[in-house]
Each structure stands twice: as structure tokens, then as C-alpha cells.
Design a protein around this motif. Structure first.
Motif, PDB file in Angstrom:
ATOM      1  N   PHE A  42       0.786  -1.110  -0.105  1.00 32.68           N
ATOM      2  CA  PHE A  42      -0.066  -0.104  -0.306  1.00 32.68           C
ATOM      3  C   PHE A  42       0.952   1.361   0.076  1.00 32.68           C
ATOM      4  O   PHE A  42       1.819   1.304   0.510  1.00 32.68           O
ATOM      5  CB  PHE A  42      -0.939   0.063   1.347  1.00 32.68           C
ATOM      6  N   SER A  43       0.493   2.098  -0.681  1.00 32.85           N
ATOM      7  CA  SER A  43       1.101   3.531  -0.411  1.00 32.85           C
ATOM      8  C   SER A  43       0.795   4.147   0.829  1.00 32.85           C
ATOM      9  O   SER A  43      -0.408   3.801   1.066  1.00 32.85           O
ATOM     10  CB  SER A  43       0.932   4.599  -1.509  1.00 32.85           C
ATOM     11  N   ALA A  44       1.672   5.077   1.239  1.00 35.77           N
ATOM     12  CA  ALA A  44       1.261   5.481   2.626  1.00 35.77           C
ATOM     13  C   ALA A  44      -0.023   6.387   2.818  1.00 35.77           C
ATOM     14  O   ALA A  44      -0.718   6.321   3.888  1.00 35.77           O
ATOM     15  CB  ALA A  44       2.711   6.288   3.235  1.00 35.77           C
ATOM     16  N   SER A 262      -1.012   1.627  13.722  1.00 35.18           N
ATOM     17  CA  SER A 262      -1.782   2.766  13.070  1.00 35.18           C
ATOM     18  C   SER A 262      -1.059   4.089  13.250  1.00 35.18           C
ATOM     19  O   SER A 262      -0.206   4.056  14.251  1.00 35.18           O
ATOM     20  CB  SER A 262      -3.298   2.837  13.621  1.00 35.18           C
ATOM     21  N   PRO A 263      -0.965   5.159  12.392  1.00 40.93           N
ATOM     22  CA  PRO A 263      -0.337   6.397  12.745  1.00 40.93           C
ATOM     23  C   PRO A 263      -0.456   7.043  13.991  1.00 40.93           C
ATOM     24  O   PRO A 263       0.303   7.516  14.541  1.00 40.93           O
ATOM     25  CB  PRO A 263      -0.859   7.222  11.566  1.00 40.93           C
ATOM     26  N   GLU A 264      -1.718   6.541  14.638  1.00 39.24           N
ATOM     27  CA  GLU A 264      -1.951   7.117  15.994  1.00 39.24           C
ATOM     28  C   GLU A 264      -1.440   6.381  17.105  1.00 39.24           C
ATOM     29  O   GLU A 264      -1.625   6.461  18.372  1.00 39.24           O
ATOM     30  CB  GLU A 264      -3.309   7.131  16.299  1.00 39.24           C
ATOM     31  N   GLY A 265      -0.628   5.099  16.578  1.00 37.52           N
ATOM     32  CA  GLY A 265      -0.099   4.264  17.543  1.00 37.52           C
ATOM     33  C   GLY A 265      -0.751   3.178  18.182  1.00 37.52           C
ATOM     34  O   GLY A 265      -0.371   2.399  19.238  1.00 37.52           O
ATOM     35  N   ILE A 266      -2.157   2.849  17.641  1.00 39.55           N
ATOM     36  CA  ILE A 266      -2.918   1.732  17.942  1.00 39.55           C
ATOM     37  C   ILE A 266      -2.459   0.424  17.450  1.00 39.55           C
ATOM     38  O   ILE A 266      -2.075   0.425  16.142  1.00 39.55           O
ATOM     39  CB  ILE A 266      -4.384   1.949  17.567  1.00 39.55           C
ATOM     40  N   LEU A 267      -2.102  -0.524  18.100  1.00 41.34           N
ATOM     41  CA  LEU A 267      -1.634  -1.976  17.809  1.00 41.34           C
ATOM     42  C   LEU A 267      -2.744  -2.922  17.449  1.00 41.34           C
ATOM     43  O   LEU A 267      -3.527  -3.125  17.948  1.00 41.34           O
ATOM     44  CB  LEU A 267      -0.746  -2.522  18.720  1.00 41.34           C
ATOM     45  N   ARG A 268      -2.662  -3.299  15.889  1.00 38.88           N
ATOM     46  CA  ARG A 268      -3.740  -4.130  15.530  1.00 38.88           C
ATOM     47  C   ARG A 268      -3.199  -5.242  14.672  1.00 38.88           C
ATOM     48  O   ARG A 268      -1.615  -5.014  14.562  1.00 38.88           O
ATOM     49  CB  ARG A 268      -4.509  -3.381  14.540  1.00 38.88           C
ATOM     50  N   ALA A 269      -3.803  -6.310  14.689  1.00 43.38           N
ATOM     51  CA  ALA A 269      -3.239  -7.311  13.746  1.00 43.38           C
ATOM     52  C   ALA A 269      -4.155  -8.036  12.849  1.00 43.38           C
ATOM     53  O   ALA A 269      -5.460  -7.867  13.047  1.00 43.38           O
ATOM     54  CB  ALA A 269      -2.681  -8.392  14.720  1.00 43.38           C
ATOM     55  N   ASN A 319       0.047   0.055   8.215  1.00 44.01           N
ATOM     56  CA  ASN A 319      -0.515   1.271   8.805  1.00 44.01           C
ATOM     57  C   ASN A 319      -1.558   0.798   9.821  1.00 44.01           C
ATOM     58  O   ASN A 319      -2.276   1.715  10.048  1.00 44.01           O
ATOM     59  CB  ASN A 319      -0.886   2.144   7.839  1.00 44.01           C
ATOM     60  N   GLY A 320      -1.697  -0.406  10.343  1.00 42.30           N
ATOM     61  CA  GLY A 320      -2.703  -0.799  11.193  1.00 42.30           C
ATOM     62  C   GLY A 320      -4.154  -0.729  10.794  1.00 42.30           C
ATOM     63  O   GLY A 320      -5.170  -0.802  11.353  1.00 42.30           O
ATOM     64  N   SER A 321      -4.188  -0.377   9.174  1.00 43.37           N
ATOM     65  CA  SER A 321      -5.535  -0.016   8.796  1.00 43.37           C
ATOM     66  C   SER A 321      -5.716  -0.456   7.431  1.00 43.37           C
ATOM     67  O   SER A 321      -6.815   0.078   6.650  1.00 43.37           O
ATOM     68  CB  SER A 321      -5.862   1.547   8.861  1.00 43.37           C
ATOM     69  N   GLN A 322      -4.886  -0.981   6.458  1.00 40.49           N
ATOM     70  CA  GLN A 322      -4.850  -1.502   5.442  1.00 40.49           C
ATOM     71  C   GLN A 322      -4.724  -2.777   5.133  1.00 40.49           C
ATOM     72  O   GLN A 322      -3.429  -3.164   5.467  1.00 40.49           O
ATOM     73  CB  GLN A 322      -3.936  -0.664   4.665  1.00 40.49           C
TER      74      GLN A 322
END
Length: 680
Positions: A42-44, A262-269, A319-322
């Protein structure tokens, strides 16, 4: 997502909406399929999804999920890709160990470098100054200046054994770089290695994972390094002490887990749970809260996890979101917070056509319908796919999904297309592209046995069962006609041998079966009486196919390709000694001239339906950029034209009935249609 005008220039073509005409080699008029899929990125800014494939680098607009550019087709075989955080560049590594930095606006190469090993992962530093690569065969990390590819640093782990996925990441301040290395004592366990960029010192070796590590990421605040992989847990490490400060487990039977901030620092998986007996599940969850943000389920082994040292990764979570992942070997699925549901687009068929030496009584691998409107191709994962030549769209030859994708393609003397499908030990025979139930439903097929056989007239169908049992069916009635017994011997491991070849003669009166351990043993069967007629038949493959006497003059070398014309009048041998052979005259017709130095890599051959023309194609060899396809006139042996287009092995060739098109199907996951009208 706000609608934005793409800064990327689409390729120039006669029809900008027709991607089948983009970046074609000389002589080709269309490309069917978009290439086997090594990896995605993904692009940023979330505008683009890049897909590196065997034919080149595709860029998709994430809002429309439509392709907007195709680059790097001069060589193709793009294995690894990465976007720069500022959105200006994209890095691409190919199978020739060439790393390029491309301008995102037009795909122009700004800098390139040749590496000593195959690149396993690529990443940019967050300040865009550096580009780093990890390798497939060594625990080495190299860093270059982005715009020049001038070397900056090289880091080597103490063990010198590469990690399986070899993830690589910079810290947010670019002080640190982390990758993985394998263990010298444990097969699957891997460690995280952290180096200091300025001093080059290895400052940490973190060992907790018991299997392959697929993902490393630093937190945006720079305080933590997080890892995940094949063993299930996600570990969080304190960068100041390199102590483990958190672990997340209890994800069920995890096939793979990919953590990302994520850019906000939320850790997802992104979590993939795979079970042979149940549905595959892919989900996205917030690791701290446990909230599940997305889930998708589908049956079977439908998420493709390729060896990172070969085809890269077909699940991308950044990015924790893509999230993007390939499923059913056909679709790419995308999830982002802007569109919090599954969006799906067709990028394929992305698998390669299944190939072997093409012979008359064997199933075929690419063939046109008699009216020339449809091209049928047997693919590795999709089964048999039918391409409509006018619309350039594909559809499955067998609509019933329960039939399975292990399929075989046949074209009879009358021009009808059939498909045999195998699932577990069940065998079914179908009319291609029909809505009717199967013509034949059989059971008891041996897993390792030969491909099923259909007689040229389409009247008889045969497959090999356990213990050498051969089952022969009447296609019209759907009833089993014979059950024959091919005697098998035990090998050194006390396992039964299996039937390796099963073929009908041209007239359908003989069925030949062959077992190959401890030596070739061929039996021919009378299809009118259902009896063995000759247990001393030569092991010459040409004899078996034709059901004729031994052709003593024809002694092809083992590495040569032998092919038979559709009417059985001519044979070909392609290799060090290449020729066409007249069966009726029992003598050589003409010797063929192959491109110098490439004689031993011509592996696929095909006669035109009328018998006037003959084509052959090469497999890849180190140093080759494009595979060669040659076309000859049968009567004179004159070479008519040479095409160069696929970046890797040609697996199948097919002439259209009117000889206006030659189709070449390749391991690259695409089919090229070549225009023959200027030459014939």
C-alpha cells in the motif's frame, strides 16, 4: 476516502480502458491474465495498491479498485515492492537480483543496483533517505541512498542463516534497523536482530519465537518493537531495555499473524486461522482492546501463502488499517477503515497453466474451440478456464464448485471440449461450459496415478484406481464398461507402484497403461474385447500413443520434446537434434533449425490444426530475459517468425482454427495472443 486525481500516468495504448493491450511485446495483440502474484504493498497515503507480478508491476487505484498503470514489463518477474513514505518512489526487486527505484508519477527508473542474492523484503526509512533489503539466503541487510542506490551500510547477523520471511524495518528516527535470522540448532525458531545504523553494531538479539517471524514494526513513538509470525503470539519489546513487555496470545489455531501500528499508535493485527476441515478465517483486531474490526471466512485452502523466498507475500497489512489478501487464487480483497467491509476485484487468473509434454491421447493444456471464439486453458489453481477471445474475459469451464479445481482438459475429434475433475478419490467427467450434471461419476482413483484419459472420439473415458485397477467408462451411457488389472510390483520401500501413463490410441481401439517401477512396464488393452492384447509393447512413447508398430528410426533423447500432429501424420522432436518426422513414410521429413544456444530449452511444441505449421517455445534459463517462440512451415522446415514475450517458461501453445492467432500460456500467469496474419 476523498476523491483525488491520480498523479500516476497510465500507459499509452490504443484503448486505455483495455488493460489486455497494455505494454505488449512486439507481435502480440492481447495479454489474458495479469500475472502470478508475488506480493502487494500500500502507498502511505492510502491512494494506491501495488501488485508485483511475474509480468511486471501493476498499480491500482484504491478508491475504484481499477488498474491505472503497468510498469517493469521489459523483464517482469517483480518479486518485492515497497512505497516510500513521502509517496514519491516505489522500489521493485526482480528475479534477476536487480533492485530499482521508480518514479511514482511515470514508472521511470531513477536508480538501480544489482545484488548478490535474491531480495526477500524491501523497506524505506521513515525520513525517505534510505532503502534497505533483506535477503533470501543469508542474514544480511543492505542499505542504500534512495535516490542514487549508493551503498550506505551492510549488516550481517552472527548466525548468517536467513530468516524464512526476513522482515525488515527502520525505527521512526532511523537510528535502528531490525531483521531476523534463523537458528543454527532449531529448524523453525528465529531471532530478531537489531543494529545501530551509525555504528553498525548489533545491539540486540531477541529470542522468543518458536517458528518463522513474518512481521516486525516499530511503534510511532519509537519506544517499542513488535513481532509476529507463524507460531501465534505477538511480542512487544521495550527498545530501551530490549525486554519483552507484552505478549498477545489466544488467537486459536493461527496460521499466520501480522501486527501493525496505526499512525496514532494503535496496535492491530491481521490474523489468519486455517483448518484443513473448516473454513479459513482472516480477521483484523485491536490487540489492546480485543475489538474485532473485520472478519472474512471462506472454505478450503483459499488464502495463498507463498514462500517469501520465492513468490513473496499475498497478505499485506500495513499502517494498522490497510489489509489486502488474495483468495481462491483469483480475487484480491481489500479492507480499509474508509470502506469497512470487504471489497473484491479480479486480478487473475494469476496462477500458471499446468504443463507437460503434449501428446495426442493425453489431456491438453491450451486449445481453441472450433469456431475460434474461445480459448480453453488448464490452470494450476483455477482448473480449466475458458477465455472469450472477443471480450477477453474468462469463466470457469465447470460451473459446479463442488467438482474441485484439479481438472483436465480434452478436445475430441468432433471439436467438443470435456473436463475431467478429481476431488479426493472421486472422478467426474463434464461437458465444458455446460449446465448439465456430470456425464460420469466414478470413485476409487489412486492419488498418485496417471491423468485420466479420454479417447479421441470422446466415446471412452478411463482412469487408474488403486492396486493397478483400470476403470473404463462409456461416455454416452455413463456406465462403467470394463475394470482391468495392471499388475504392480513393490518398490524398495514396500510401497506399491502406480500407473504413471494412461493413453488411448488415435482410433480409440487400444488403451495403453504404464507403470514405471522398477522398470517401465507397458500393457495394451483391446477396447472392443476388454482384454490385454500385447504385454511386450515397446516402451517407446510414440508407439504407445499411435498404437502402431515400433518406429525404429525415431529414438528421441530423454530431454527432447516429442509431439504429434492432430491428424497423426507427423511427429516432432525438439532438442539438440530437432526434426519433423513423416509417420506414413516412416522417415524424417525435415530437420529444424533452432536459435543457437537455446536448443536444449525448447520444451513445448504444437502443430496447427491443419498440419501446415509448427510452433515451439522455450523454458527459462539463467541470463534469459524473454522466452523465445518460433514458428515453422512443416513442409519446408522454413522458420517463419520468432516472438519474444514471456519472462519465464512457456507451458502451452495453441493455434486458432484459421491460423490467425497463436496463443502462448506461461508460468508467468498470463496468455499472450500473437497475430499470425502478417506472416501466413
Amino acid at each position: 476516502m476523498d476523491s483525488k486525481q491520480s498523479p500516476i500516468h497510465a500507459p499509452v495504448s490504443a484503448n486505455r480502458d483495455d488493460v489486455t493491450t497494455w505494454a505488449l511485446p512486439e507481435g502480440a495483440i492481447a495479454r489474458l491474465g495479469r500475472g502470478c502474484e508475488p506480493g502487494m504493498a500500500f502507498s502511505a497515503d492510502g491512494q494506491f495498491l501495488a501488485i508485483g507480478t511475474a509480468i511486471g508491476l501493476w498499480l491500482y487505484d484504491l478508491e475504484t479498485l481499477s488498474p491505472i498503470a503497468l510498469w517493469e514489463t521489459e523483464r517482469g518477474m517483480v518479486f518485492q515492492i515497497a512505497f516510500s513514505p513521502n509517496g514519491k518512489w516505489i522500489a521493485a526487486g526482480n528475479s534477476d537480483k536487480i533492485l530499482k527505484v521508480l518514479d511514482i508519477q511515470n514508472g521511470a527508473c531513477l536508480a538501480q543496483v544489482e545484488t548478490d542474492d535474491y531480495i526477500s523484503r524491501l523497506t524505506f526509512s521513515y525520513n525517505n533517505q534510505y532503502l534497505a533489503a533483506a535477503y533470501a539466503r543469508s542474514a544480511i541487510v543492505e542499505v542504500w541512498h534512495t535516490e542514487t542506490c549508493e551503498p550506505v551500510a551492510q549488516f550481517t547477523a552472527d548466525t548468517e542463516k536467513a530468516g524464512f520471511y526476513s522482515p525488515i524495518t527502520f525505527s521512526m528516527d532511523t537510528r535502528l534497523i531490525a531483521s531476523t535470522s534463523g537458528s543454527d540448532t532449531t529448524d523453525d525458531a528465529e531471532s530478531i536482530i537489531v543494529w545501530h545504523m551509525e555504528s553498525g553494531e548489533q545491539i540486540a538479539c531477541l529470542s522468543a519465537h518458536t517458528s518463522w517471524i513474518s512481521t516486525l514494526c516499530f511503534s510511532p513513538c519509537g519506544k517499542f518493537l513488535t513481532s509476529g509470525g507463524e507460531d501465534g503470539p505477538v511480542y512487544v519489546w521495550d527498545v530501551s531495555t530490549w525486554q519483552q513487555v507484552q505478549s498477545y496470545t489466544d488467537f486459536g489455531d493461527v496460521y499466520r499473524i501480522i501486527p501493525s501500528y496505526s499512525p496514532e499508535g494503535i496496535l492491530r493485527a491481521a490474523i489468519v486461522n486455517y483448518d484443513d476441515t473448516g473454513p479459513t478465517t482472516i480477521s483484523v483486531c485491536d490487540l489492546e482492546s480485543g475489538e474485532q474490526l473485520y472478519t472474512d471466512k471462506f472454505w478450503g485452502n483459499t488464502v495463498q501463502f507463498s514462500d517469501a523466498n520465492d513468490w513473496g507475500n499475498t497478505v499485506e497489512f500495513s499502517n494498522g488499517s490497510q489489509l489486502a489478501y488474495e483468495s481462491r487464487h483469483e480475487f484480491v480483497n481489500v479492507w480499509t477503515p474508509e470502506y469497512p467491509y470487504k471489497r473484491q476485484f479480479t486480478h487473475s487468473p494469476i496462477s500458471f497453466p499446468t504443463s507437460t509434454h503434449s501428446r495426442a491421447a493425453f489431456p491438453t493444456f491450451a486449445v481453441f474451440s472450433d469456431d475460434g471464439k474461445t480459448l480453453a486453458v488448464k490452470h494450476h489453481h483455477e482448473g480449466v478456464v475458458l477465455w472469450d477471445i472477443e471480450s477477453k474475459r474468462s469463466r470457469p469451464a465447470v460451473k459446479e464448485e463442488s467438482a474441485g479445481k484439479n481438472q483436465f482438459l480434452y478436445k475430441t475429434d468432433s471439436g467438443k471440449l470435456y473436463v475431467a475433475s478429481i476431488k479426493n478419490d472421486n472422478v467426474t467427467l463434464w461437458e465444458a461450459d455446460g449446465n448439465d450434471p456430470p456425464l460420469i461419476e466414478g470413485t476409487g482413483r489412486e492419488y498418485w496415478s496417471a491423468s485420466p484419459a479420454l479417447s479421441p472420439a470422446g466415446k471412452l473415458f478411463a482412469y487408474a484406481g488403486k492396486d493397478g485397477n483400470l476403470k473404463v467408462w462409456d461416455v454416452q451411457s455413463g456406465n462403467q464398461r470394463y475394470e482391468l488389472k495392471h499388475p504392480l510390483e513393490l518398490n524398495d520401500d514396500e510401497d506399491d507402484e502406480a500407473i504413471c501413463d494412461l493413453q488411448f490410441s488415435f482410433d480409440g481401439k487400444i488403451l495403453a497403461s504404464e507403470s514405471n517401477y522398477p522398470h517401465a512396464h507397458v500393457i495394451s488393452w483391446d477396447m472392443e474385447l476388454g482384454e490385454e492384447i500385447d504385454n511386450s509393447l515397446s516402451d517407446n512413447v510414440i508407439t504407445r500413443i499411435l498404437g502402431r508398430l515400433v518406429l525404429s528410426k525415431l529414438k528421441p533423447k530423454s530431454r527432447e520434446v516429442v509431439h504429434i500432429s492432430h491428424d497423426g501424420k507427423f511427429l516432432s522432436s525438439i532438442g539438440d537434434d530437432s526434426y519433423l518426422y513423416d509417420v506414413k513414410q516412416d522417415d524424417y521429413l525435415i530437420r529444424l533449425s533452432l536459435p543457437h544456444g537455446l536448443e536444449d530449452i525448447f520444451r513445448v511444441a504444437e502443430f496447427s490444426i491443419c498440419g501446415k505449421y509448427f510452433a515451439a517455445g522455450t523454458w527459462w534459463r539463467e541470463g534469459m530475459e524473454k522466452m523465445v517462440i518460433c514458428l515453422w512451415e512443416v513442409e519446408t522446415g522454413k522458420q517463419i517468425v520468432t516472438f519474444r514475450g514471456h519472462p519465464t517458461d512457456v507451458h502451452a501453445l495453441a493455434f486458432s482454427p484459421d491460423n490467425t492467432l497463436l496463443a502462448s500460456a506461461s508460468y508467468d500467469g498470463s496468455i499472450l495472443l500473437w497475430d499470425l496474419t502478417p506472416y501466413l
